[in-house]
Design an enzyme around this catalytic site. Sequence first.
Site, PDB file in Angstrom:
ATOM      1  N   ILE A   1       0.845  -1.194   0.000  1.00  0.00           N
ATOM      2  CA  ILE A   1       0.000   0.000   0.000  1.00  0.00           C
ATOM      3  C   ILE A   1       0.881   1.245   0.000  1.00  0.00           C
ATOM      4  O   ILE A   1       0.635   2.204  -0.751  1.00  0.00           O
ATOM      5  CB  ILE A   1      -0.921   0.019   1.248  1.00  0.00           C
TER       6      ILE A   1
ATOM      7  N   LYS B   1      -0.284  -7.219   9.234  1.00  0.00           N
ATOM      8  CA  LYS B   1      -1.679  -7.244   8.784  1.00  0.00           C
ATOM      9  C   LYS B   1      -2.222  -8.623   8.428  1.00  0.00           C
ATOM     10  O   LYS B   1      -3.246  -8.740   7.754  1.00  0.00           O
ATOM     11  CB  LYS B   1      -1.839  -6.323   7.593  1.00  0.00           C
TER      12      LYS B   1
ATOM     13  N   SER C   1      -8.644  -0.486   9.147  1.00  0.00           N
ATOM     14  CA  SER C   1      -9.110  -1.661   8.401  1.00  0.00           C
ATOM     15  C   SER C   1     -10.577  -1.945   8.691  1.00  0.00           C
ATOM     16  O   SER C   1     -11.057  -1.707   9.795  1.00  0.00           O
ATOM     17  CB  SER C   1      -8.277  -2.883   8.817  1.00  0.00           C
TER      18      SER C   1
ATOM     19  N   TYR D   1      -5.507  -8.879  15.122  1.00  0.00           N
ATOM     20  CA  TYR D   1      -5.188  -7.849  14.117  1.00  0.00           C
ATOM     21  C   TYR D   1      -6.246  -6.742  14.174  1.00  0.00           C
ATOM     22  O   TYR D   1      -5.911  -5.564  14.304  1.00  0.00           O
ATOM     23  CB  TYR D   1      -5.129  -8.460  12.715  1.00  0.00           C
TER      24      TYR D   1
ATOM     25  N   LYS E   1      -6.034  -2.680  15.478  1.00  0.00           N
ATOM     26  CA  LYS E   1      -6.450  -1.509  14.686  1.00  0.00           C
ATOM     27  C   LYS E   1      -7.477  -0.683  15.468  1.00  0.00           C
ATOM     28  O   LYS E   1      -7.421   0.554  15.484  1.00  0.00           O
ATOM     29  CB  LYS E   1      -7.042  -1.948  13.346  1.00  0.00           C
TER      30      LYS E   1
ATOM     31  N   PHE F   1     -11.028  -1.735   2.853  1.00  0.00           N
ATOM     32  CA  PHE F   1     -11.691  -3.020   2.636  1.00  0.00           C
ATOM     33  C   PHE F   1     -10.641  -3.961   2.048  1.00  0.00           C
ATOM     34  O   PHE F   1      -9.611  -4.186   2.727  1.00  0.00           O
ATOM     35  CB  PHE F   1     -13.003  -2.800   1.852  1.00  0.00           C
ATOM     36  N   ASN F   2     -10.807  -4.469   0.833  1.00  0.00           N
ATOM     37  CA  ASN F   2      -9.810  -5.440   0.346  1.00  0.00           C
ATOM     38  C   ASN F   2      -8.957  -4.846  -0.777  1.00  0.00           C
ATOM     39  O   ASN F   2      -9.364  -4.934  -1.943  1.00  0.00           O
ATOM     40  CB  ASN F   2     -10.515  -6.722  -0.104  1.00  0.00           C
TER      41      ASN F   2
ATOM     42  N   ASN G   1      -1.849 -15.256   2.259  1.00  0.00           N
ATOM     43  CA  ASN G   1      -3.115 -15.542   2.963  1.00  0.00           C
ATOM     44  C   ASN G   1      -4.300 -15.061   2.140  1.00  0.00           C
ATOM     45  O   ASN G   1      -5.372 -15.614   2.176  1.00  0.00           O
ATOM     46  CB  ASN G   1      -3.176 -14.758   4.305  1.00  0.00           C
ATOM     47  N   ASN G   2      -4.065 -13.929   1.425  1.00  0.00           N
ATOM     48  CA  ASN G   2      -5.179 -13.256   0.747  1.00  0.00           C
ATOM     49  C   ASN G   2      -5.444 -13.849  -0.638  1.00  0.00           C
ATOM     50  O   ASN G   2      -4.561 -14.410  -1.287  1.00  0.00           O
ATOM     51  CB  ASN G   2      -4.892 -11.756   0.630  1.00  0.00           C
TER      52      ASN G   2
ATOM     53  N   ARG H   1     -16.593 -10.099  -1.011  1.00  0.00           N
ATOM     54  CA  ARG H   1     -15.805  -9.036  -0.413  1.00  0.00           C
ATOM     55  C   ARG H   1     -15.804  -7.788  -1.290  1.00  0.00           C
ATOM     56  O   ARG H   1     -16.109  -7.865  -2.492  1.00  0.00           O
ATOM     57  CB  ARG H   1     -14.336  -9.483  -0.241  1.00  0.00           C
TER      58      ARG H   1
ATOM     59  N   ARG I   1     -12.774 -21.337   6.074  1.00  0.00           N
ATOM     60  CA  ARG I   1     -11.621 -20.885   6.883  1.00  0.00           C
ATOM     61  C   ARG I   1     -12.173 -20.267   8.168  1.00  0.00           C
ATOM     62  O   ARG I   1     -13.038 -19.383   8.101  1.00  0.00           O
ATOM     63  CB  ARG I   1     -10.818 -19.858   6.086  1.00  0.00           C
TER      64      ARG I   1
HETATM   65  C1  WQD Z   1     -11.155 -12.957   0.658  1.00  0.00           C
HETATM   66  C2  WQD Z   1     -12.104 -14.104   0.316  1.00  0.00           C
HETATM   67  C3  WQD Z   1     -11.778 -16.056   1.673  1.00  0.00           C
HETATM   68  C4  WQD Z   1      -7.761 -16.957   0.133  1.00  0.00           C
HETATM   69  C5  WQD Z   1      -8.246  -9.741   4.620  1.00  0.00           C
HETATM   70  C6  WQD Z   1      -7.715  -9.515   6.001  1.00  0.00           C
HETATM   71  C7  WQD Z   1      -6.908  -8.314   6.074  1.00  0.00           C
HETATM   72  C8  WQD Z   1      -7.582  -7.115   5.462  1.00  0.00           C
HETATM   73  C9  WQD Z   1      -8.520  -7.453   4.284  1.00  0.00           C
HETATM   74  C10 WQD Z   1      -6.224  -5.168   5.674  1.00  0.00           C
HETATM   75  C11 WQD Z   1     -12.658 -14.822   1.546  1.00  0.00           C
HETATM   76  C12 WQD Z   1     -11.448 -16.349   0.211  1.00  0.00           C
HETATM   77  C13 WQD Z   1      -8.992 -16.352   0.362  1.00  0.00           C
HETATM   78  C14 WQD Z   1      -7.708 -18.243  -0.464  1.00  0.00           C
HETATM   79  C15 WQD Z   1     -10.104 -18.273  -0.578  1.00  0.00           C
HETATM   80  N1  WQD Z   1      -6.566  -6.274   4.942  1.00  0.00           N
HETATM   81  N2  WQD Z   1     -10.135 -17.008   0.004  1.00  0.00           N
HETATM   82  N3  WQD Z   1      -8.886 -18.855  -0.811  1.00  0.00           N
HETATM   83  O1  WQD Z   1     -10.220 -12.355   4.700  1.00  0.00           O
HETATM   84  O2  WQD Z   1     -11.640 -10.624   3.441  1.00  0.00           O
HETATM   85  O3  WQD Z   1      -9.640  -9.918   4.677  1.00  0.00           O
HETATM   86  O4  WQD Z   1      -8.028  -8.651   3.753  1.00  0.00           O
HETATM   87  O5  WQD Z   1      -6.758  -4.785   6.647  1.00  0.00           O
HETATM   88  O6  WQD Z   1      -5.714  -8.637   5.365  1.00  0.00           O
HETATM   89  O7  WQD Z   1      -8.754  -9.316   6.905  1.00  0.00           O
HETATM   90  O8  WQD Z   1      -9.397 -11.261   2.578  1.00  0.00           O
HETATM   91  O9  WQD Z   1      -8.252 -12.150   0.584  1.00  0.00           O
HETATM   92  O10 WQD Z   1      -8.005 -13.402   2.801  1.00  0.00           O
HETATM   93  O11 WQD Z   1     -10.198 -13.468   1.590  1.00  0.00           O
HETATM   94  O12 WQD Z   1     -11.166 -18.857  -0.867  1.00  0.00           O
HETATM   95  O13 WQD Z   1      -6.610 -18.844  -0.712  1.00  0.00           O
HETATM   96  O14 WQD Z   1     -11.390 -15.098  -0.426  1.00  0.00           O
HETATM   97  O15 WQD Z   1     -12.457 -17.146   2.279  1.00  0.00           O
HETATM   98  O16 WQD Z   1     -13.983 -15.216   1.263  1.00  0.00           O
HETATM   99  P1  WQD Z   1     -10.316 -11.121   3.885  1.00  0.00           P
HETATM  100  P2  WQD Z   1      -8.865 -12.599   1.881  1.00  0.00           P
END
Ligand code: WQD
Length: 343
Positions: A14, A86, A126, A150, A154, A179-180, A199-200, A232, A295
């Site tokens: 970012i 984060k 966030s 986390y 915040k 948001f995302n 993770n994302n 999302r 998850r």
């Molecule tokens: C998005 C969707 C998952 C990975 C994160 C964190 C935090 C915040 C916003 C800053 C969900 C699905 C994901 C994968 C999947 N950032 N998914 N397979 O959880 O909404 O929020 O981002 O503050 O970092 O809170 O984002 O991208 O992890 O998940 O199916 O391998 O994708 O279940 O529905 P999230 P995400």
Amino acid sequence: MSGSVLVTGGAGYIGTHICVALIEAGFTVSVLDNYYNSNPVSLDRVAHITGQSLARIQGDVRDHKTLSDALQQSGATAVIHCAGLKAVSESVQEPLHYYDHNVVGTLRLLEAMAQCQVKTLIFSSSATVYGNPQFLPLTEEHPLAPTNPYGHSKLMVEKMLRDVFTADPSWRIGMLRYFNPVGAHPSGLIGEDPQGLPNNLLPFVAQVAIGRHPVLNIWGDDYDTPDGTGVRDYVHVTDLAKGHLCALQQLAASKTGHCTAINLGTGTGYSVLDVVRAFEQASGQSVPYRIMPRRPGDVATCFASPQLAQQLLGWQAQQDLLAMCTDAWRWQSDNPQGYTNAL
Ligand code: WQD
């Protein structure tokens, strides 16, 4: 509009996009980063994109002297504070690590800013402060009930900022609830470069498309959403960066102090399968996936009301999901290993 701004965490995903937006708007930018979760090559890329070099201070926001030196050397009249951790799942395993970096780090920053009489701050908050949505779209009035360390960190910082403002109403504080954030600068020179397994969703999809992983795990398709997968509010990172510029201009122009929380989202929700389809269209690559159990901690649907940002900042996200995926793919395909081994 001009002036000097210190961006903490400015070498990150970012932060680099914010630096580009600020420099292109005429600001002088200095970056403080400890490169714990980032790579200084990203700042070379910012300089290449903007044609301007930017001052860099390597250090940790938890170190008071580093902060005072950075504020004095930069001559900053405002700070955009992105430095922090984060990863939601990591925060559950390492809560104290998150409170140290995110809460103590911000406490030290505020002390140094007050000492240097710098009282304009944009804080990277966030949407995770909302926790499980009780209504949608999420407005800034939604109850604040984070469900992980986390999100707690915040919210603690937001409370700390409100207390600072109550004690000294000359502070001008914007707390931007992301948001995302997804996508990348259209040059393909800067983008998201997660350390280890992402993770994302978006970076993982991009890494499947480039062949770094054979398949995407979709965490659950039995949610109460149109296609059963999570929904999302994805926002293009360059739109998000412009939101910081608008907030800075708004705060700097204000005759009075402020402490305001504002959502940065598009107001539109997309499902995981929507993202997969858009990424396949943008990249021309297939993204194989398999449905896996939910998850822990995920919610079905989360998207913003972007009204307040429009009203107070005159900001509205401009780019759609296809643009987010197109720019993310350009970054990923031009930088298969991110900044590692990059020139
Ligand atoms: C998005 C969707 C998952 C990975 C994160 C964190 C935090 C915040 C916003 C800053 C969900 C699905 C994901 C994968 C999947 N950032 N998914 N397979 O959880 O909404 O929020 O981002 O503050 O970092 O809170 O984002 O991208 O992890 O998940 O199916 O391998 O994708 O279940 O529905 P999230 P995400």
